[in-house]
Design a protein around this motif. Structure first.
Motif, PDB file in Angstrom:
ATOM      1  N   SER A 163      58.726  62.872 -23.922  1.00  0.00           N
ATOM      2  CA  SER A 163      57.522  62.038 -23.931  1.00  0.00           C
ATOM      3  C   SER A 163      57.239  61.448 -25.299  1.00  0.00           C
TER       4      SER A 163
ATOM      5  N   PHE B 268      59.501  58.387 -25.690  1.00  0.00           N
ATOM      6  CA  PHE B 268      59.341  57.263 -24.769  1.00  0.00           C
ATOM      7  C   PHE B 268      57.878  56.956 -24.440  1.00  0.00           C
ATOM      8  N   LEU B 269      57.115  57.970 -24.002  1.00  0.00           N
ATOM      9  CA  LEU B 269      55.736  57.713 -23.617  1.00  0.00           C
ATOM     10  C   LEU B 269      54.816  57.569 -24.816  1.00  0.00           C
ATOM     11  N   GLY B 270      55.088  58.337 -25.879  1.00  0.00           N
ATOM     12  CA  GLY B 270      54.184  58.314 -27.021  1.00  0.00           C
ATOM     13  C   GLY B 270      54.543  57.323 -28.093  1.00  0.00           C
TER      14      GLY B 270
ATOM     15  N   PHE C  44      48.124  58.188 -27.121  1.00  0.00           N
ATOM     16  CA  PHE C  44      48.906  59.354 -26.700  1.00  0.00           C
ATOM     17  C   PHE C  44      48.349  60.620 -27.341  1.00  0.00           C
TER      18      PHE C  44
END
Length: 371
Positions: A139, A142-144, A168
């Motif tokens: 994460s 990619f997400l953060g 995030f």
């Protein structure tokens, strides 16, 4: 940055890297060497040691940044520098949560403890710790990730809040850490509250039933309660040190993201010092185990060859029982020149127990025959 500051930070972090690696490898080695240490609680202690080792893996990049900042110019290398410590923090919190559940069951249901926390539960507990921790690494990458790297457009800055999306941190990292920490604190509060009630009940019961206070009983309630409480207090100390070291870092980070102080030089410097404090936590746990738990301390001494070898003590002659029936001053052969006392007899631990118990019951002949 000033040269003195850089040298001091490099020195401190290098020392911490060695301490973290050495101490936590020692904990893991002790667990697998000594079967006595292979309990459910210590299983999660080993998981906690593994989580702390992740910090040591990321420390070389942290040190390299002070030597040559171009080492972390690549964005994903920079993220790797932060993803492992964040995964470690997540794993540590989940390990502490698992230990708090373990302590809750041991104190509230001491006689059902082994039937509740089985080997299958231990495996599921390890999955509970490491799957989310592995997801944190993914994460963060990619997400953060914040695609717009703020700051000087001509320079890539590898800073925690520069490369990660503030949302995030605002809505995932800080709330999850706070919720898990509060849940652990609530569990320990419940454990110690009920433990006081159990201690009072055991004390009251022991006044009416003398057998309860008999220290020879294997399942003596008082001894079980004392043992569980010592382990619970040690776990609470580990939790207290974790919060002491981690809360300042998350508090400063929260101030920066919630008050738009991300680019403040003052807060960045403060956060750097709180980061060192958070890393220090990973080196403290082995010291706590060594100071508080005799089994761990003894195994550490064996591994490091610090335990002194105790010389075997010569067995003491058995005292002759004057009132022993059928016993003469001379030996059974009737030779007057033979010594009046027989040679010392070395007793095994089992025969010693049998001897002492039969003496208490008055069966001297039976005790001698068993020896």
């Amino acid at each position: 940055m000033e040269l003195g500051y850089e040298v001091s930070m490099i020195t401190i972090q290098a020392v911490l890297t060695i301490l973290i690696g050495f101490g936590n490898i020692l904990v893991i080695t002790a667990y697998f060497r000594n079967e006595k240490l292979q309990t459910t609680t210590n299983w999660f202690v080993v998981q906690l040691a593994g989580a702390d080792l992740l910090v040591a893996l990321a420390m070389p990049l942290q040190i390299a940044m002070f030597i040559r900042d171009d080492v972390v110019q690549d964005l994903h290398v920079c993220l790797f520098r932060y993803s492992f410590p964040m995964s470690s923090i997540n794993g540590s919190v989940l390990c502490l949560l698992a230990i708090s559940v373990d302590r809750y069951v041991s104190v509230i249901y001491p006689y059902q403890y082994k039937s509740v926390l089985t080997a299958k539960i231990q495996v599921l507990g390890a999955v509970f710790v490491w799957v989310p921790s592995a997801f944190v690494i993914v994460s963060v990458h990619f997400l953060g990730l914040d695609d717009i790297r703020p700051g000087d457009p001509g320079k890539k800055v590898c800073d925690f809040l520069y490369v990660l999306n503030p949302d995030f941190i605002k809505y995932i990292v800080l709330p999850v850490f706070s919720a898990l920490s509060l849940a652990i604190i609530a569990l320990y509060s419940r454990v110690f509250h009920l433990a006081r009630r159990h201690a009072a009940a055991i004390a009251s019961l022991s006044e009416h039933l003398s057998v309860v206070s008999n220290s020879r009983l294997k399942n003596n309630p008082r001894q079980i309660h004392r043992k569980n409480m010592k382990i619970s207090k040690t776990a609470a100390i580990v939790l207290g040190m974790f919060l002491f070291c981690m809360v300042p870092f998350f508090a400063v980070t929260g101030i920066q993201v919630y008050t738009d102080q991300i680019f403040s030089k003052t807060w960045m410097t403060i956060r750097m010092y709180t980061t060192v404090l958070s890393v220090l936590n990973s080196a403290l746990n082995p010291l706590i185990y060594a100071c508080r738990l005799e089994d761990f301390r003894g195994e550490f001494q064996k591994i490091l060859r610090l335990k002194r070898k105790v010389n075997a003590v010569a067995p003491q002659p058995m005292r002759r029982l004057d009132n022993e029936p059928g016993r003469n001053e001379t030996s059974s052969t009737g030779c007057e020149n033979e010594p009046k006392h027989a040679a010392p007899v070395a007793l095994t631990s089992k025969s010693k127990v049998a001897f002492s118990l039969t003496l208490n019951s008055g069966s001297v002949d039976k005790a001698i025959s068993e020896v």
